[in-house]
Write an enzyme that holds these catalytic residues in place. Structure first.
Site, short mmCIF file in Angstrom:
data_model
loop_
_atom_site.label_atom_id
_atom_site.label_comp_id
_atom_site.label_asym_id
_atom_site.label_seq_id
_atom_site.Cartn_x
_atom_site.Cartn_y
_atom_site.Cartn_z
N ASP A 375 0.83 -1.20 0.00
CA ASP A 375 0.00 0.00 0.00
C ASP A 375 0.87 1.26 0.00
OD1 ASP A 375 -2.66 1.36 0.46
OD2 ASP A 375 -1.57 2.03 2.23
N GLU A 417 0.82 -0.78 -5.18
CA GLU A 417 -0.21 0.23 -5.37
C GLU A 417 0.51 1.56 -5.65
OE1 GLU A 417 -3.65 2.90 -3.31
OE2 GLU A 417 -1.77 2.38 -2.34
#
Length: 730
Positions: A375, A417
């Site tokens: 992330d 991401e």
């Protein structure tokens, strides 16, 4: 006679010696359940050395304490064959060696044929030099860099030893087939466990439905321990080794991953790297004044240095969480918080942070995670005077994590991401020689798709596909239409300026159309983090609501609903035909619309992303086999597309593709071609029936969707419709 008497005396002496020595030659004892795996601990933290040139005494370490079986023809002691015929040393709890010397050179046969230590040492040897180099380069200013490196290497072996047998076997299988994720047989689905099933145990009971959706790649949204009211949808992690109590336990999660693996389903989990919750143990100890833990974050006594950061660092949430620092009144210090005030940025300049976060990642991998979603990875390295995004040290860290996985758990994939401009995304694949992420989100194509929905002009989308088609075949994207997050308009504005399109007014048009403010718009969405100064608001909404199913359904317009369903299918067909791994957002397969009830929940009302994070509607799902309903039209259509995709090798990720002219700005077409087949995907983004003026003069094609045969010339295509034309080349 004297010689015979002497010979008898010698034989008697030998027999007496053999009887005296017999108690020492004890048989190998069978291990019991109480015997723990062997652990090797040393006082000095030295790097692991792999020596192969000399044939040293063989040390046998096993993770599973299974008895060693020695097969012999006679009841005699066994001699182990080696190049120098040296005694075998077997480590025991007292770290003493047992020497087994025999008269016959017969090999020892182990029940467990996999030599875990050899496998680990070979993997480590492939990466050790580069790992040491990158680590020492990253922390060259730290006087204890060697100690931290040795700590890392020592613990990597422990995580390897703790890795379950089934996972190790999967690792070996995937090592032999490194392109396993690049074929056309993976279909993903993203979901929140609580929204879909309530708990992890309930989700396990609903895996039949998951498989009915043809899903074998299940991305479970954040489910680690996170404080209520300050969770950011689970992205503020308080404990990386604990599941949210309302969802279950870590044992429940391990049981779920094991059940998924038995069904051939891979499990993806988010790994939040950039920050921890302020409720994390490190943050609590930092708040208590412990300098060691304050050094794991960015603390400042006054605003002098933070003010310098603010000059160059953009704001992520300018409306709901302006600025990049938070003042802590109890400590009288500022702490860096790029996202929300309760999410404290980790300081990766501290090697302890990198080591511990790697250990957390490996812990989750050992619970059965197949794909680790990194992330907000571009943000993890901070440097004054920069925008603190995409710095070279970020790539060093991701490369280190890739090597760590290839040493400990090579069956794992890293999904990055990276929500950035196109030129910032591709570098996260690394290079062929030094790869970083296995997969990246195809963010720009997703945003360009919705741009095309609003403008009915495919020019920008075609340009984006052309860029991707020229990338190396090793670049594998994860394709999607919607996800848990908003749609950001990080488009190629330099290209759009060639057509007189300016960034700020164009963003306003996109948002006005997709929120239904524009005249005759069929879309229904909401804005997220609207900043009128910059015109930089993002967009929220489900696929069904943005395609018109919500509007026309509410109005009772059946013709409009049918057209919206057709558009929904066309957008999914476009996504499924792209190179990479397609991922469907849970609920999209049944046309689930926006959930406005989030506004009644004080903990969610300020975050419009909950508009598309509503609970899965199981009553709607029951309609999926009723052809008179939206669900009965949409679900079978997506099911058919998914089966077509997995049955044709032309959809493999490494198959080349290129766009072709249609001579109509609202129609997109591209060709995929290998030695067996040629595929042409045609997609109409207009509300009118059109003709795609392509001119492929190579015979008849079959539309894989309808079964109709036609030439790939002047193809008539309905409003918001699509064709999957295919021709066999054999």
């Amino acid at each position: 006679m004297a010689k015979k008497r002497l010979q008898k005396k010698r034989e008697a002496a030998r027999a007496s010696a053999a009887q005296t020595a017999a108690p020492k030659a004890e048989p190998v004892k069978k291990a019991t359940k109480t015997v723990a795996p062997l652990k090797v601990e040393t006082k000095k933290t030295e790097p692991v050395k792999v020596e192969t040139k000399k044939t040293e005494a063989v040390k046998v370490e096993t993770k599973k304490v299974e008895p060693v079986k020695v097969e012999t023809k006679k009841t005699e002691t066994v001699k182990v064959e080696t190049k120098k015929v040296e005694p075998v040393k077997v480590e025991t709890k007292k770290t003493e060696t047992i020497k087994v010397e025999t008269a016959k050179s017969e090999p020892v046969r182990l029940e467990n044929k996999r030599d875990d230590d050899r496998i680990y040492c070979e993997r480590l040897a492939r990466h050790l030099d580069e790992l040491k180099w990158l680590y020492c380069e990253l922390y060259q200013d730290n006087p204890y860099v060697t100690m931290h490196l040795n700590d890392l290497l020592k613990v990597l072996k422990k995580f390897y030893d703790m890795r379950g047998n089934a996972l190790k076997e999967s690792d070996l299988k995937r090592e032999k087939d490194p392109t396993w994720y690049k074929r056309n047989d993976l279909t993903g689905m993203m979901m929140y466990v609580n929204a879909f099933a309530g708990t992890l145990s309930n989700l396990e009971s609903k895996l039949d439905y998951v498989q009915e959706c043809n899903v074998n790649y299940l991305h479970l949204m954040p489910l680690l321990d996170s404080p209520k009211g300050r969770s950011d949808g689970g992205y503020a992690v308080a404990d990386f080794r604990k599941i949210q109590e309302e969802l279950g336990t870590m044992d429940d999660f391990a049981d779920l991953t094991a059940a998924c693996h038995k069904r051939g389903i891979n499990v993806c989990l988010d790994f939040v790297m950039n920050h921890t919750s302020e409720d994390h143990e490190w943050a609590k100890r930092a708040r208590a004044g412990e300098k060691e833990y304050q050094d794991r974050y960015f603390f400042f006594d006054n605003y002098d240095i933070p003010s310098l950061y603010e000059q160059t660092c953009p704001e992520v949430f300018p409306t709901t969480a302006p600025g990049n620092f938070t003042w802590l009144e109890d400590l009288h210090k500022h702490v860096m918080t790029t996202f929300y005030p309760y999410q404290w940025d980790l300081n990766y300049r501290n090697p302890i942070v990198l080591n511990e976060m790697i250990f957390n990642m490996l812990y989750l991998a050992n619970q059965g995670v197949d794909i680790v979603r990194l992330d907000a990875v571009p943000y993890i390295w901070k440097q004054l005077g920069t925008n603190c995004r995409n710095l070279p040290q970020v790539h060093t860290i991701v490369r280190i994590m890739r090597m760590v996985c290839e040493i400990v758990c090579p069956g794992i994939l890293l999904l990055g991401e990276v929500v950035m401009a196109p030129e910032k995304v591709v570098p996260y694949f690394g290079t062929v020689e030094k790869p970083e992420c296995h997969l990246l989100y195809n963010v720009t194509t997703m945003a360009s798709t919705w741009h095309t929905v609003a403008t009915k002009d495919v020019s920008l989308l075609r340009r984006q596909l052309d860029i991707i088609s020229n990338l190396p075949g090793d670049c594998v994207f994860q394709n999607y239409l919607r996800c848990h997050d908003d749609i950001g308009w990080g488009l190629d504005y330099e290209y759009l300026e060639n057509f007189g399109i300016q960034e700020v007014p164009h963003k306003k048009y996109l948002n006005d159309f997709l929120t239904g403010k524009y005249p005759d718009s069929f879309a229904r969405g909401e804005l997220y983090n609207d900043d009128p100064r910059l015109g930089d608001a993002r967009l929220c909404g489900t696929t069904a609501s943005l395609c018109g199913i919500e509007r026309f359904g509410f109005e009772g317009n059946q013709e409009g609903v049918d057209r919206a369903v057709r558009y929904d299918i066309t957008l999914h067909a476009f996504m499924l035909s792209q190179s990479g791994i397609p991922v469907i957002y849970s609920g999209d397969e049944i046309g689930q619309v926006n959930d406005y009830t989030y506004k009644d929940d004080p903990e969610k009302a300020d975050d419009s992303r909950y508009l598309h994070r509503g609970n899965f509607d199981w009553k709607l799902a029951e309609n999926r086999h009723d052809p008179t309903t939206v669900q009965g039209k949409l679900f079978p259509a997506l099911d058919k597309l998914e089966h077509i995709r997995t049955s044709h090798g032309v959809f493999n990720s490494n198959v080349p593709f290129h766009t072709i002219d249609t001579w109509d700005n609202s129609i997109l077409a591209f060709v995929r071609e290998n030695d067996e087949e040629k595929f042409i995907g045609i997609y109409n983004f207009s509300e009118n029936n059109k003709v795609a003026w392509i001119n492929e003069e190579d015979g008849m094609y079959t539309d894989l969707i309808s079964g109709r045969e036609l030439e790939a010339k002047g193809v008539q295509i309905p409003a918001f419709g699509c064709y999957w034309l295919c021709r066999s080349k054999k």
